[in-house]
Motif scaffolding. Structure first.
Motif, PDB file in Angstrom:
ATOM      1  N   SER A  70       4.639   0.828  -7.151  1.00 15.42           N
ATOM      2  CA  SER A  70       4.204  -0.441  -6.557  1.00 15.42           C
ATOM      3  C   SER A  70       4.580  -0.514  -5.088  1.00 15.42           C
ATOM      4  O   SER A  70       3.818  -1.037  -4.263  1.00 15.42           O
ATOM      5  N   VAL A  71       5.746   0.037  -4.730  1.00 12.53           N
ATOM      6  CA  VAL A  71       6.189  -0.004  -3.334  1.00 12.53           C
ATOM      7  C   VAL A  71       5.279   0.853  -2.464  1.00 12.53           C
ATOM      8  O   VAL A  71       4.838   0.434  -1.391  1.00 12.53           O
ATOM      9  N   VAL A  72       4.994   2.071  -2.904  1.00 12.27           N
ATOM     10  CA  VAL A  72       4.157   2.968  -2.107  1.00 12.27           C
ATOM     11  C   VAL A  72       2.740   2.412  -1.987  1.00 12.27           C
ATOM     12  O   VAL A  72       2.137   2.451  -0.902  1.00 12.27           O
ATOM     13  N   ASN A  73       2.207   1.881  -3.065  1.00 12.02           N
ATOM     14  CA  ASN A  73       0.884   1.255  -2.989  1.00 12.02           C
ATOM     15  C   ASN A  73       0.882   0.122  -1.974  1.00 12.02           C
ATOM     16  O   ASN A  73      -0.055  -0.016  -1.186  1.00 12.02           O
ATOM     17  N   SER A  74       1.944  -0.667  -1.970  1.00 10.37           N
ATOM     18  CA  SER A  74       2.024  -1.785  -1.036  1.00 10.37           C
ATOM     19  C   SER A  74       2.096  -1.299   0.406  1.00 10.37           C
ATOM     20  O   SER A  74       1.423  -1.847   1.292  1.00 10.37           O
ATOM     21  N   VAL A  75       2.898  -0.262   0.657  1.00  9.22           N
ATOM     22  CA  VAL A  75       3.018   0.266   2.015  1.00  9.22           C
ATOM     23  C   VAL A  75       1.683   0.830   2.500  1.00  9.22           C
ATOM     24  O   VAL A  75       1.252   0.565   3.630  1.00  9.22           O
ATOM     25  N   LEU A  76       1.020   1.594   1.660  1.00 10.55           N
ATOM     26  CA  LEU A  76      -0.277   2.152   2.048  1.00 10.55           C
ATOM     27  C   LEU A  76      -1.298   1.050   2.320  1.00 10.55           C
ATOM     28  O   LEU A  76      -2.106   1.150   3.257  1.00 10.55           O
ATOM     29  N   ASN A  77      -1.249  -0.001   1.540  1.00 13.57           N
ATOM     30  CA  ASN A  77      -2.163  -1.128   1.766  1.00 13.57           C
ATOM     31  C   ASN A  77      -1.869  -1.804   3.106  1.00 13.57           C
ATOM     32  O   ASN A  77      -2.796  -2.159   3.849  1.00 13.57           O
ATOM     33  N   ARG A  78      -0.578  -1.982   3.407  1.00 14.43           N
ATOM     34  CA  ARG A  78      -0.226  -2.623   4.683  1.00 14.43           C
ATOM     35  C   ARG A  78      -0.663  -1.775   5.867  1.00 14.43           C
ATOM     36  O   ARG A  78      -1.012  -2.290   6.929  1.00 14.43           O
ATOM     37  N   LEU A  79      -0.618  -0.452   5.687  1.00 14.84           N
ATOM     38  CA  LEU A  79      -1.056   0.451   6.751  1.00 14.84           C
ATOM     39  C   LEU A  79      -2.575   0.617   6.782  1.00 14.84           C
ATOM     40  O   LEU A  79      -3.107   1.327   7.637  1.00 14.84           O
ATOM     41  N   ARG A  80      -3.235  -0.023   5.846  1.00 18.76           N
ATOM     42  CA  ARG A  80      -4.697   0.060   5.719  1.00 18.76           C
ATOM     43  C   ARG A  80      -5.157   1.495   5.503  1.00 18.76           C
ATOM     44  O   ARG A  80      -6.177   1.936   6.050  1.00 18.76           O
ATOM     45  N   ILE A  81      -4.374   2.215   4.722  1.00 14.84           N
ATOM     46  CA  ILE A  81      -4.746   3.568   4.316  1.00 14.84           C
ATOM     47  C   ILE A  81      -5.309   3.472   2.903  1.00 14.84           C
ATOM     48  O   ILE A  81      -4.575   3.228   1.946  1.00 14.84           O
ATOM     49  N   SER A  82      -6.613   3.636   2.787  1.00 11.40           N
ATOM     50  CA  SER A  82      -7.207   3.557   1.457  1.00 11.40           C
ATOM     51  C   SER A  82      -6.739   4.736   0.613  1.00 11.40           C
ATOM     52  O   SER A  82      -6.511   5.835   1.122  1.00 11.40           O
ATOM     53  N   HIS A  83      -6.588   4.497  -0.685  1.00 14.33           N
ATOM     54  CA  HIS A  83      -6.039   5.522  -1.565  1.00 14.33           C
ATOM     55  C   HIS A  83      -6.459   5.243  -2.994  1.00 14.33           C
ATOM     56  O   HIS A  83      -6.948   4.154  -3.324  1.00 14.33           O
ATOM     57  N   GLU A  84      -6.251   6.253  -3.824  1.00 14.55           N
ATOM     58  CA  GLU A  84      -6.597   6.152  -5.233  1.00 14.55           C
ATOM     59  C   GLU A  84      -5.578   6.922  -6.058  1.00 14.55           C
ATOM     60  O   GLU A  84      -4.809   7.733  -5.523  1.00 14.55           O
ATOM     61  N   VAL A  85      -5.571   6.654  -7.350  1.00 11.69           N
ATOM     62  CA  VAL A  85      -4.706   7.408  -8.251  1.00 11.69           C
ATOM     63  C   VAL A  85      -5.420   8.703  -8.608  1.00 11.69           C
ATOM     64  O   VAL A  85      -6.469   8.689  -9.255  1.00 11.69           O
ATOM     65  N   MET A  86      -4.851   9.819  -8.168  1.00 11.53           N
ATOM     66  CA  MET A  86      -5.440  11.123  -8.456  1.00 11.53           C
ATOM     67  C   MET A  86      -4.988  11.632  -9.825  1.00 11.53           C
ATOM     68  O   MET A  86      -5.772  12.223 -10.573  1.00 11.53           O
ATOM     69  N   ILE A  87      -3.710  11.430 -10.157  1.00 13.37           N
ATOM     70  CA  ILE A  87      -3.177  11.816 -11.463  1.00 13.37           C
ATOM     71  C   ILE A  87      -2.460  10.609 -12.040  1.00 13.37           C
ATOM     72  O   ILE A  87      -1.509  10.097 -11.443  1.00 13.37           O
ATOM     73  N   GLU A  88      -2.900  10.160 -13.181  1.00 12.11           N
ATOM     74  CA  GLU A  88      -2.357   8.941 -13.802  1.00 12.11           C
ATOM     75  C   GLU A  88      -0.980   9.182 -14.404  1.00 12.11           C
ATOM     76  O   GLU A  88      -0.098   8.326 -14.334  1.00 12.11           O
ATOM     77  N   ASP A  89      -0.790  10.351 -14.990  1.00 11.37           N
ATOM     78  CA  ASP A  89       0.484  10.666 -15.637  1.00 11.37           C
ATOM     79  C   ASP A  89       0.710  12.173 -15.551  1.00 11.37           C
ATOM     80  O   ASP A  89      -0.095  12.958 -16.056  1.00 11.37           O
TER      81      ASP A  89
END
Length: 414
Positions: A70-89
């Motif tokens: 959740s922290v990394v997703n939040s940081v990437l969002n704040r930096l406006r770096i679009s991203h996706e989950v490449m490996i779920e588990d």
């Protein structure tokens, strides 16, 4: 007999469950990185585990624990770096990797003096292979002894030479980062080729270190598939290890916490593995013309420096030699390798091995080769990929050696 069978089964199951499972860990993939986000990626890399080499214009991948997600997703969002989950588990991938390794170890036993290219060899197998090769080729091969690792493993490489005095020297090391399993087979292929061809030994003295991080590599092949660092305990911390490619005594930077994947160590050359390599480079500075560290994953070829985008004095030579190598790799069916200054192509780094070899005035040509990725996340190419990678990489490395010998360049302090 039933009791014996039960004991064997328990041993097998115990072995299978001994490794870190990575249950719930994810791998996130970003959009291609832009120059303005690289300073932030640099800061993030000191905390989180980026896979591969973050490069401008290409996506980055970062492994996150369930607590970090959740922290990394939040940081990437704040930096406006679009991203996706490449490996779920990651758990099923890790289980598959270790199961394949165990299966192939049983199915493909090692033969004396024969490098294996259809499965990953263990540290003990590679060390035995080096000793057997030296013993079988007196006058051509000699043992390169760089000391002991933290856990007491011998840091052994090999020197291949025609015995003539005054030859230039070239150096290759592999797997300074423990999880980069695809690199040691390339070092083993170099040994095979130079042993088989006297003309190559007439070009230079070849020094090859197939496993530069013995403790880490051994741990990665038995306990933790994605272990990167050395295995030296850090006093007062439960986090073990140092990033050996931040531990060399050239602009060493103390920034970083024990738990960071890029922790540079308590001091420059705190890691005996790095000190052994560094001492060799310094002692052979007068003859060493080429230093190459083989990593994964890329593909990309990097040259000094990692701390500044300002070009080094012979940047044109470094670019030309790297490009010649990359062109040959692509011509034999390999991937396209961009050739970049380290700092310009990615983020700033300090204490790297290639910067040390170049920066102290030893090797006028110094490179990090990030070999191609593979498998589900990049760091885990299946064993079936080994032969292809060594076949396409060797011609490029041979070209690099030939080019650097034919085109001498002036190191910083020679």
């Amino acid at each position: 007999m039933r009791l014996l069978g039960s004991i064997v089964l328990l041993l097998v199951v115990g072995s299978a469950l001994a490794y870190k499972t990575y249950s719930g860990y994810q791998v996130l993939k970003t959009a291609p990185l832009t120059p303005n986000v690289m300073p932030y990626i640099n800061k993030m890399s000191r905390i989180y585990d980026f896979w591969g080499t973050p490069v401008v214009g290409r996506p980055a991948t970062v492994m996150v624990s369930p607590e970090e997600a959740s922290v990394v997703n939040s940081v990437l969002n704040r930096l406006r770096i679009s991203h996706e989950v490449m490996i779920e588990d990651l758990a099923p991938i890790v289980e598959q990797d270790f199961a394949e390794q165990e299966r192939l170890m049983r199915a493909i036993p090692r033969q004396p003096r024969v490098a294996v290219y259809n499965r990953y060899m263990t540290f003990d197998e590679i060390d035995a292979h080096i000793h057997e090769t030296v013993d079988a080729n007196p006058g051509v091969a000699s043992l390169l002894d760089l000391g002991l690792s933290t856990e007491g493993r011998e840091l052994h490489g090999i020197k291949l030479s025609n015995g003539a005095a005054g030859q230039p020297a070239v150096w290759f090391d592999c797997a300074i980062h423990a999880r980069e399993w695809i690199a040691p087979p390339v070092c083993l292929r170099i040994i095979d080729e130079v042993l088989a061809d006297p003309a190559l030994r007439d070009l230079a003295d070849w020094y090859v270190l197939p496993i530069a991080n013995p403790d880490g590599y051994s741990f990665a092949t038995t306990d933790d598939r994605f272990w990167r660092k050395t295995r030296r305990p850090n006093p007062g911390s439960t986090c073990v290890g140092t990033d050996p490619n931040r531990n060399f005594d050239f602009l060493w930077d103390s920034a970083g916490t024990y738990c960071s994947e890029t922790f540079p160590g308590a001091s420059a050359f705190s890691e005996p593995e790095c000190a052994g390599i560094g001492n060799f480079i310094a002692a052979n500075a007068d003859s060493l013309i080429l230093y190459v560290a083989l990593h994964s994953y890329g593909p990309i070829i990097l040259y000094p420096f990692g701390h500044t985008v300002d070009p080094v004095p012979n940047a044109d030579d470094l670019l030309a030699a790297g490009t010649a190598s990359a062109t040959v790799i692509e011509s034999v069916g390999g991937p396209t390798y961009p050739v970049e200054n380290s700092a310009a192509g990615l983020y700033f780094t300090f204490g790297a091995s290639d910067d040390y070899a170049y920066g102290i005035g030893a090797a006028g040509y110094a490179y990090t080769y990030e070999l191609p990725g593979g498998g589900s996340g990049g760091f885990n190419p299946p064993a079936s990929a080994i032969q292809r990678v060594v076949d396409e990489t060797w011609p490029g490395l041979k070209t690099l050696v030939e080019y650097t010998i034919a085109n001498p360049t002036t190191p910083l302090k020679k």
